[in-house]
Write a protein that holds these residues in place. Structure first.
Motif, mmCIF file in Angstrom:
data_model
loop_
_atom_site.group_PDB
_atom_site.id
_atom_site.type_symbol
_atom_site.label_atom_id
_atom_site.label_comp_id
_atom_site.label_asym_id
_atom_site.label_seq_id
_atom_site.Cartn_x
_atom_site.Cartn_y
_atom_site.Cartn_z
ATOM 1 N N ASP A 158 0.857 -1.175 0.000
ATOM 2 C CA ASP A 158 0.000 0.000 0.000
ATOM 3 C C ASP A 158 0.896 1.228 0.000
ATOM 4 O O ASP A 158 1.660 1.429 0.943
ATOM 5 C CB ASP A 158 -0.872 -0.027 1.271
ATOM 6 C CG ASP A 158 -1.871 1.123 1.329
ATOM 7 O OD1 ASP A 158 -1.663 2.140 0.638
ATOM 8 O OD2 ASP A 158 -2.856 1.000 2.082
ATOM 9 N N PRO A 159 0.819 2.065 -1.056
ATOM 10 C CA PRO A 159 1.713 3.235 -1.123
ATOM 11 C C PRO A 159 1.431 4.253 -0.019
ATOM 12 O O PRO A 159 2.223 5.165 0.184
ATOM 13 C CB PRO A 159 1.412 3.831 -2.500
ATOM 14 C CG PRO A 159 0.023 3.379 -2.809
ATOM 15 C CD PRO A 159 -0.122 2.026 -2.171
ATOM 16 N N GLY A 160 0.326 4.082 0.680
ATOM 17 C CA GLY A 160 -0.027 4.992 1.772
ATOM 18 C C GLY A 160 0.624 4.623 3.092
ATOM 19 O O GLY A 160 0.503 5.357 4.069
ATOM 20 N N ILE A 161 1.302 3.473 3.149
ATOM 21 C CA ILE A 161 1.971 3.051 4.378
ATOM 22 C C ILE A 161 3.472 2.995 4.116
ATOM 23 O O ILE A 161 3.944 2.106 3.410
ATOM 24 C CB ILE A 161 1.415 1.693 4.861
ATOM 25 C CG1 ILE A 161 -0.066 1.870 5.198
ATOM 26 C CG2 ILE A 161 2.199 1.171 6.066
ATOM 27 C CD1 ILE A 161 -0.759 0.648 5.717
ATOM 28 N N TYR A 162 4.204 3.956 4.652
ATOM 29 C CA TYR A 162 5.651 4.101 4.413
ATOM 30 C C TYR A 162 5.969 4.095 2.924
ATOM 31 O O TYR A 162 7.045 3.629 2.530
ATOM 32 C CB TYR A 162 6.447 2.981 5.084
ATOM 33 C CG TYR A 162 6.299 2.858 6.577
ATOM 34 C CD1 TYR A 162 6.730 3.862 7.428
ATOM 35 C CD2 TYR A 162 5.757 1.705 7.139
ATOM 36 C CE1 TYR A 162 6.608 3.730 8.810
ATOM 37 C CE2 TYR A 162 5.644 1.569 8.515
ATOM 38 C CZ TYR A 162 6.066 2.583 9.343
ATOM 39 O OH TYR A 162 5.959 2.439 10.699
ATOM 40 N N GLY A 163 5.037 4.533 2.085
ATOM 41 C CA GLY A 163 5.234 4.407 0.646
ATOM 42 C C GLY A 163 5.403 5.745 -0.050
ATOM 43 O O GLY A 163 5.720 6.757 0.570
ATOM 44 N N ALA A 181 3.212 7.711 -1.515
ATOM 45 C CA ALA A 181 2.142 8.715 -1.460
ATOM 46 C C ALA A 181 2.646 10.012 -0.819
ATOM 47 O O ALA A 181 2.378 11.112 -1.302
ATOM 48 C CB ALA A 181 0.949 8.164 -0.683
ATOM 49 N N GLY A 182 3.408 9.870 0.251
ATOM 50 C CA GLY A 182 3.875 11.039 0.984
ATOM 51 C C GLY A 182 4.808 11.913 0.172
ATOM 52 O O GLY A 182 4.652 13.137 0.117
ATOM 53 N N LEU A 183 5.771 11.293 -0.472
ATOM 54 C CA LEU A 183 6.749 12.063 -1.238
ATOM 55 C C LEU A 183 6.084 12.768 -2.424
ATOM 56 O O LEU A 183 6.449 13.894 -2.781
ATOM 57 C CB LEU A 183 7.873 11.134 -1.706
ATOM 58 C CG LEU A 183 9.123 11.812 -2.233
ATOM 59 C CD1 LEU A 183 9.658 12.869 -1.285
ATOM 60 C CD2 LEU A 183 10.195 10.754 -2.486
ATOM 61 N N TYR A 189 2.926 13.912 -2.501
ATOM 62 C CA TYR A 189 2.225 15.096 -1.994
ATOM 63 C C TYR A 189 3.200 16.155 -1.475
ATOM 64 O O TYR A 189 2.963 17.349 -1.623
ATOM 65 C CB TYR A 189 1.225 14.703 -0.890
ATOM 66 C CG TYR A 189 -0.064 14.134 -1.434
ATOM 67 C CD1 TYR A 189 -0.771 14.790 -2.442
ATOM 68 C CD2 TYR A 189 -0.605 12.952 -0.926
ATOM 69 C CE1 TYR A 189 -1.957 14.275 -2.942
ATOM 70 C CE2 TYR A 189 -1.796 12.427 -1.418
ATOM 71 C CZ TYR A 189 -2.463 13.093 -2.427
ATOM 72 O OH TYR A 189 -3.643 12.596 -2.920
ATOM 73 N N ILE A 235 -4.524 8.175 -4.980
ATOM 74 C CA ILE A 235 -3.800 7.124 -4.269
ATOM 75 C C ILE A 235 -4.686 5.882 -4.278
ATOM 76 O O ILE A 235 -5.837 5.940 -3.838
ATOM 77 C CB ILE A 235 -3.521 7.511 -2.796
ATOM 78 C CG1 ILE A 235 -2.911 8.918 -2.679
ATOM 79 C CG2 ILE A 235 -2.661 6.448 -2.105
ATOM 80 C CD1 ILE A 235 -1.509 9.070 -3.150
ATOM 81 N N PRO A 266 -5.227 2.448 -2.649
ATOM 82 C CA PRO A 266 -4.720 1.655 -1.524
ATOM 83 C C PRO A 266 -4.611 0.182 -1.886
ATOM 84 O O PRO A 266 -5.291 -0.296 -2.799
ATOM 85 C CB PRO A 266 -5.786 1.875 -0.440
ATOM 86 C CG PRO A 266 -7.048 2.147 -1.193
ATOM 87 C CD PRO A 266 -6.624 2.878 -2.441
ATOM 88 N N GLY A 267 -3.745 -0.511 -1.182
ATOM 89 C CA GLY A 267 -3.572 -1.938 -1.438
ATOM 90 C C GLY A 267 -3.422 -2.707 -0.149
ATOM 91 O O GLY A 267 -3.425 -2.139 0.946
ATOM 92 N N VAL A 268 -3.307 -4.013 -0.298
ATOM 93 C CA VAL A 268 -3.077 -4.891 0.844
ATOM 94 C C VAL A 268 -1.605 -4.730 1.235
ATOM 95 O O VAL A 268 -0.712 -5.109 0.498
ATOM 96 C CB VAL A 268 -3.413 -6.353 0.459
ATOM 97 C CG1 VAL A 268 -2.929 -7.333 1.512
ATOM 98 C CG2 VAL A 268 -4.925 -6.499 0.252
#
Lengths: 263, 263
Positions: free
Chosen positions: A83-88, A90-92, A94, A112, A114-116
């Motif tokens: 999931d790019p939203g968890i330590y992935g 997405a942050g960089l 934005y 974004i 989300p994934g498993v």
């Protein structure tokens, strides 16, 4: 002329656990960007597309390039495992957009997907460890000072959280999980269950169920595609599974007869 | 004669964010069991199958029935929204099986199918709040004493974790999030960003981005399908998004010129 930017999580690396939206976004894209290992996970979906493969640690350049491509009118999928939203990424993305003064009204659409993530996939493989409150920690101190992470380990231990550890170790980064174990042993039994899941849902998947005391014996199972789950005071093991009860036993009997009479 | 038991997470309630494996398991099953709201989410996949719909709070009976049906040779999908491995039915299934002396060698196959949980879906909707270590807490004290949850809130606050709150409130359960806010205000700025996501990816989806100070003004957005994400000391907002930086700024400039010259 502006395009679209999808930040796509493809799950643990087996198409089975990818979402329909992730596949759809990749198929819709004309341009695929990603760390080469992640891009390879979706090789069958990207034939004929323009593909930019990156080596590890080029995240800043990767984010910048995706944004530039999307601004030029491309439909871009930045793919990653989990999931790019968890330590992935997405942050960089934005952060970089914010730095450039982007507004969603400008036309550049960002989604974004989300994934498993490893916490979801590894929990499902090892049993039911996340039935109670849990803390998620990365042992990587490349971008976060170790003192901050150490303080969080201490706090998670004090709160009796189940703990999910991302990036537990690399070839050069060894002491962090060892230090974490020492802190936890101040608060938890040496027999506290610990699971190491490596390469979840990939062909190379290995699973070790051990305990805090014996964790150092399994350092060969740690690495960049390993996740460690450490139980709390309620966690127990059953038939090579890690189980955390959600307190039902305190209110209900789980035996068949009682359940049938009046659950 | 023994069947199979799938514990299936269908994600946030929109088919787009369901995994291929979840759909496959439901299609393979002859029997579907679940809380009626969850079963309705997959209505189009279950025509012609035997369907058992349950009301809320009958979890123990539901688990027992699934196991009995699978033991009698049925292929059963116990469906739930999100990920059954996070505060979901996976635990109760394994607890009930353990109580009955089940062994995976007995023939009854059990598979937990992970899904996109509220932490994954809500993070993707609100920006990139989970780029750093985070704690996941349920405010439901039906099965866990409030004193334990309160202690965890305190620990999560001390560790400067981003906090994801499941089950923040119900009609009868109001004080828990209020108490949590008071504890957090001892450690965090009143301007700490807070997001409330209700009905993620459903037609009824609502998103509120507020802060710790103003959270009480939005109590009408809290409920059984709401998730609350509370930032830590690094979290900021940008264009109605909640962003947590992963420390890249401390090592790299994110401005375009610098990135192009040498990232």
């Amino acid at each position: 002329m502006t395009g679209k930017l999808y930040i796509v999580g493809v799950g643990p690396g087996h198409h089975d656990h990818m979402t329909f939206r992730a596949k759809e976004a990749i198929e819709e894209s004309d341009t695929i960007v990603g760390y080469e290992t992640y891009v390879n996970l979706v090789q069958d979906l990207i034939e004929g597309k323009t593909v930019y493969r990156y080596a590890m640690t080029q995240e800043v350049e990767r984010a910048r390039q995706c944004i530039d491509l999307a601004k030029s009118g491309k439909i871009v999928s930045l793919v990653s495992s989990g999931d790019p939203g968890i330590y992935g990424m997405a942050g960089l993305i934005y952060e970089t957009l914010a730095e450039a003064g982007w507004s969603p009204k400008d036309g550049l659409q960002v989604e974004i997907i989300p994934g498993v993530s490893a916490l979801n996939s590894c929990a499902s493989i090892i049993g039911s460890p996340l039935m109670t409150d849990f803390a998620v920690l990365s042992m990587s101190d490349l971008l976060v000072p170790w003192e901050i992470i150490e303080k969080r380990v201490e706090a998670a231990a004090q709160g009796d959280f189940v703990i999910v550890i991302y990036n537990p170790a690399s070839k050069k980064r060894i002491h962090q999980l060892q230090d974490t174990r020492k802190i936890l042993l101040k608060y938890r039994s040496p027999l506290t269950p610990v699971a190491i899941i490596k390469g979840a849902f990939r062909e190379s998947q290995t699973v070790v169920l051990t305990d805090l005391k014996s964790l150092p014996e399994h350092s060969d199972k740690l690495g960049m595609i390993s996740t460690v789950i450490i139980g709390n005071s309620s966690t127990y093991t059953y038939e090579n599974l890690m189980v955390n009860p959600r307190g039902y036993k305190s209110k209900y009997s789980l035996k068949q007869a009682d359940v049938k009479s009046n659950p």
